[in-house]
Motif scaffolding. Sequence first.
Motif, mmCIF file in Angstrom:
data_model
loop_
_atom_site.group_PDB
_atom_site.id
_atom_site.type_symbol
_atom_site.label_atom_id
_atom_site.label_comp_id
_atom_site.label_asym_id
_atom_site.label_seq_id
_atom_site.Cartn_x
_atom_site.Cartn_y
_atom_site.Cartn_z
ATOM 1 N N SER A 502 0.583 -1.115 0.033
ATOM 2 C CA SER A 502 0.000 0.204 0.239
ATOM 3 C C SER A 502 0.933 1.297 0.031
ATOM 4 C CB SER A 502 -0.945 -0.080 1.201
ATOM 5 O OG SER A 502 -1.710 1.378 1.392
ATOM 6 N N TYR A 503 0.649 2.063 -0.850
ATOM 7 C CA TYR A 503 1.396 3.441 -1.002
ATOM 8 C C TYR A 503 0.298 4.589 -0.997
ATOM 9 C CZ TYR A 503 4.930 6.679 -2.643
ATOM 10 O OH TYR A 503 5.725 8.057 -2.444
ATOM 11 N N THR A 504 0.104 5.287 -0.007
ATOM 12 C CA THR A 504 -0.799 6.178 0.189
ATOM 13 C C THR A 504 -0.200 7.637 0.651
ATOM 14 O OG1 THR A 504 -1.297 5.475 2.331
ATOM 15 C CG2 THR A 504 -2.662 4.685 0.646
ATOM 16 N N TRP A 505 -0.856 8.940 0.172
ATOM 17 C CA TRP A 505 -0.558 9.999 0.462
ATOM 18 C C TRP A 505 -1.871 10.986 1.123
ATOM 19 C CZ3 TRP A 505 3.895 12.561 -0.740
ATOM 20 C CH2 TRP A 505 5.019 11.726 -1.247
ATOM 21 N N GLU A 506 -1.483 11.801 1.763
ATOM 22 C CA GLU A 506 -2.529 12.947 2.432
ATOM 23 C C GLU A 506 -3.687 12.304 3.018
ATOM 24 O OE1 GLU A 506 -2.958 17.075 2.881
ATOM 25 O OE2 GLU A 506 -1.618 15.404 3.206
ATOM 26 N N ASP A 507 -4.695 12.539 2.687
ATOM 27 C CA ASP A 507 -6.055 11.852 3.293
ATOM 28 C C ASP A 507 -5.980 10.131 3.231
ATOM 29 O OD1 ASP A 507 -6.684 14.558 3.624
ATOM 30 O OD2 ASP A 507 -8.384 14.550 2.036
ATOM 31 N N ASP A 508 -5.708 9.695 2.051
ATOM 32 C CA ASP A 508 -5.536 8.455 1.938
ATOM 33 C C ASP A 508 -4.447 7.519 2.903
ATOM 34 O OD1 ASP A 508 -7.222 8.468 -0.156
ATOM 35 O OD2 ASP A 508 -5.689 9.187 -1.331
ATOM 36 N N THR A 510 -3.599 9.547 5.865
ATOM 37 C CA THR A 510 -4.371 9.994 7.023
ATOM 38 C C THR A 510 -5.234 8.963 7.770
ATOM 39 O OG1 THR A 510 -4.003 12.119 7.095
ATOM 40 C CG2 THR A 510 -5.446 11.842 8.434
ATOM 41 N N LYS A 511 -6.204 8.500 6.886
ATOM 42 C CA LYS A 511 -7.354 7.594 7.108
ATOM 43 C C LYS A 511 -6.735 6.245 7.771
ATOM 44 C CE LYS A 511 -9.068 7.550 2.999
ATOM 45 N NZ LYS A 511 -9.888 7.105 1.754
ATOM 46 N N TRP A 556 4.905 8.786 7.778
ATOM 47 C CA TRP A 556 6.096 10.068 7.808
ATOM 48 C C TRP A 556 5.709 11.012 8.518
ATOM 49 C CZ3 TRP A 556 10.894 9.793 6.674
ATOM 50 C CH2 TRP A 556 11.473 8.889 5.791
ATOM 51 N N MET A 557 4.347 11.591 8.746
ATOM 52 C CA MET A 557 3.764 12.315 9.666
ATOM 53 C C MET A 557 4.138 12.181 10.906
ATOM 54 S SD MET A 557 2.549 15.582 9.421
ATOM 55 C CE MET A 557 2.011 15.535 7.529
ATOM 56 N N THR A 558 4.171 11.123 11.587
ATOM 57 C CA THR A 558 4.456 10.798 13.063
ATOM 58 C C THR A 558 5.991 10.345 13.107
ATOM 59 O OG1 THR A 558 3.762 8.316 12.790
ATOM 60 C CG2 THR A 558 2.088 10.078 13.628
ATOM 61 N N ASP A 559 6.737 10.516 11.917
ATOM 62 C CA ASP A 559 8.336 10.426 12.302
ATOM 63 C C ASP A 559 8.861 11.628 13.079
ATOM 64 O OD1 ASP A 559 11.068 10.478 11.976
ATOM 65 O OD2 ASP A 559 10.795 8.749 10.392
ATOM 66 N N ARG A 560 8.946 11.573 14.104
ATOM 67 C CA ARG A 560 9.784 12.772 14.782
ATOM 68 C C ARG A 560 10.883 13.361 14.368
ATOM 69 N NH1 ARG A 560 7.935 13.586 20.251
ATOM 70 N NH2 ARG A 560 6.254 12.182 20.866
ATOM 71 N N ASN A 561 11.509 12.817 13.363
ATOM 72 C CA ASN A 561 12.686 13.417 12.771
ATOM 73 C C ASN A 561 12.199 13.987 11.429
ATOM 74 O OD1 ASN A 561 14.610 12.537 14.657
ATOM 75 N ND2 ASN A 561 14.443 10.506 13.743
ATOM 76 N N SER A 562 10.901 13.970 10.791
ATOM 77 C CA SER A 562 10.312 14.511 9.637
ATOM 78 C C SER A 562 9.189 15.244 9.874
ATOM 79 C CB SER A 562 10.382 13.436 8.876
ATOM 80 O OG SER A 562 9.817 13.840 7.561
ATOM 81 N N LEU A 563 8.100 14.805 10.648
ATOM 82 C CA LEU A 563 6.748 15.602 10.572
ATOM 83 C C LEU A 563 6.109 15.762 9.366
ATOM 84 C CD1 LEU A 563 7.127 17.968 13.710
ATOM 85 C CD2 LEU A 563 6.401 15.585 13.777
#
Length: 644
Positions: A502-508, A510-511, A556-563
């Motif tokens: 699975s490769y998803t971005w943004e809302d896809d 986030t869900k 990636w959004m919850t990676d503390r070295n990236s956000l």
Amino acid sequence: MTIGSSHNHPADLTIQPAAEVQPWAARFPNPPDLCFDYRRLLEQSGGVAHATRPEHRICIVGAGVTGLTAARELLRCGFTRITLIEQSQRVGGRHLTLVNNQSGLGQPSTPFEMGAMRMPLFNRSDEPPKAGRSLMAYYAQLFDLAMTNFPNPGTPWVNATGIYLREGQLEGEGDSTLLIWKNPQGDSPPPTATLQSIQGKWQRFAERFAERVAAVYGTAEWEAMWADIVEHYHQLSFRDLVRLPSLPQWSPDSPGDFGGLGMDHEESAIFYAIGIGDGSWGAFYDVCCLYPLRTALFGFSSHLQLVQGRVDPDGRPLPAPYLGLETVQDSQGLEFQGPAYLGLAALDECLLFMPIEAQGISLYDHLVERKDGLLTDSSVCALHKLDDGQIKVVYRCKHSVPDQQQLLSEVFDSVILTTPSWLIETNMRLEGFTKAMLPQPIMDAWKHAHWETSCKVYAPLQKRFLDEHPHLPQILVTDSFVHDVYAYRYNDRYADDCILLSYTWEDDATKLAAFTDEELVDKCVEELDRILLRCTNIAQPISPYIDRSNIRIQRWMTDRNSLGCAKLYRAGTYYDAVSLMKYNRDLAASSGLYLAGESFSVDAGWTEPCLRTAVDTVINLCERTAAQFKGGFSLEHYPHYQVR
């Protein structure tokens, strides 16, 4: 890259500019701004310039590809007092290659690219990738990186692409089927009249646009034409552009107007799911349309490469410094991840560990000679502009061990920020900089940046799946929650193939955030089986071939070295993004602060802008310190970023 995926139109063009090309200008295809041949500058012996103030003390915050490139090129110029500070315990940032070594065969297998994975080298169609006029091509050649064509959907580099939209009933009611697109020569249209019509509308727009651009790119006319294009489109989202009526013909009286794609609501809904880029475009439908225009029409989507690493034809790493060490030490003796020279991460490892020819020493060996040269597991928390013009950098050593953290500081003449902008906002205090040095609109631009999230779910795939099922497409594009699925092989000698479940971005992406890794794995495998079993022309599962025990997930959004995974911009904010790109030229000489990396670019998700902004920083820092540029280059040859 589905609709138009094998359409390398910008790279296929043989149009030569009608007017004289500017000195140091890049050739098409290449990013629209700046139109500058960075590779030519770096190919010179000794690099960009000769430092006349080698003792100028430089701090680089972040050891991703941007920070490593800036450090290496500054060392090539002769700057010797460089400090590189990295928050994590590895280098490479969003170049994150994970290698599964579970086979017990004494060799690596199934590299998983958890971040960036498909590299444009801006080569033309009649030349090999490493001949591209790009910094990525330069470093790929310099470090002898092995590459193959990336297995994008719809390309000749996959046996077939499966398209599953609207529960397998894209063409109406009836049995659910998986549409199969075979494209062995690169010129076969997608498999239905509806998809072919949508492809045609995209291609008509793309061809007209690229052909006009190629005729003036690199000439004195180019900056004005690009400014007209930006002014005409910067207020539109990509969704707007898709629905905007097509233009009967381009007019020189309005050079920035190429019309839109002219799709109706139904076509737009399908285009949303199937895209023009590297899979589904829904996550990017509401960003400024200049982003997909840049991506698709200036070479970012042509002849994409899978970087296998610095390896031989059997996939084994070539001899290289520190190869085989699980960890190496920084200047303070703290351990960080050693180099494997596999996958895209090999680029970052080569930048750090491979010797620089003229110096006879690597960046790593140079940095660890000093106690403050390379600092890993260290988080920068403040930058203080001092009265004497220097900058005090405050950082927490042993960042990953809260009860052992030490708050330390050093003073520098220049600081290069390469971290994702949300890390700057949430983790760092910037004090003592006047409004003239660091205007509020600049800080607003990075604070208000739109960072997209992304989630990748990788697993080892038994080799017999691809070997025994040539009739099954190895790539799947869906409007299901898994979205894009890639099954591909790095090397016949590796124990397994790999599958990006699975490769998803943004809302896809986030869900999917609420599910644990274990839950997400189960959901992805079950959904993929459901799709394949539902389709009457497939009717068999893939789960028996997937090694669930070695699945890797990156959020990636919850990676503390990236956000975040990629910094994009919405309609109406393009000039804000460009103002960050202008900062080094306009204000860094007074502030001593330099901005580099994807945070300060307009081509999110790609490596080339990271390399370009790193070299931009080197150019401007050399100018500030009166370094002697090489090859007849001067700042007069360096174009300006254009804003209103």
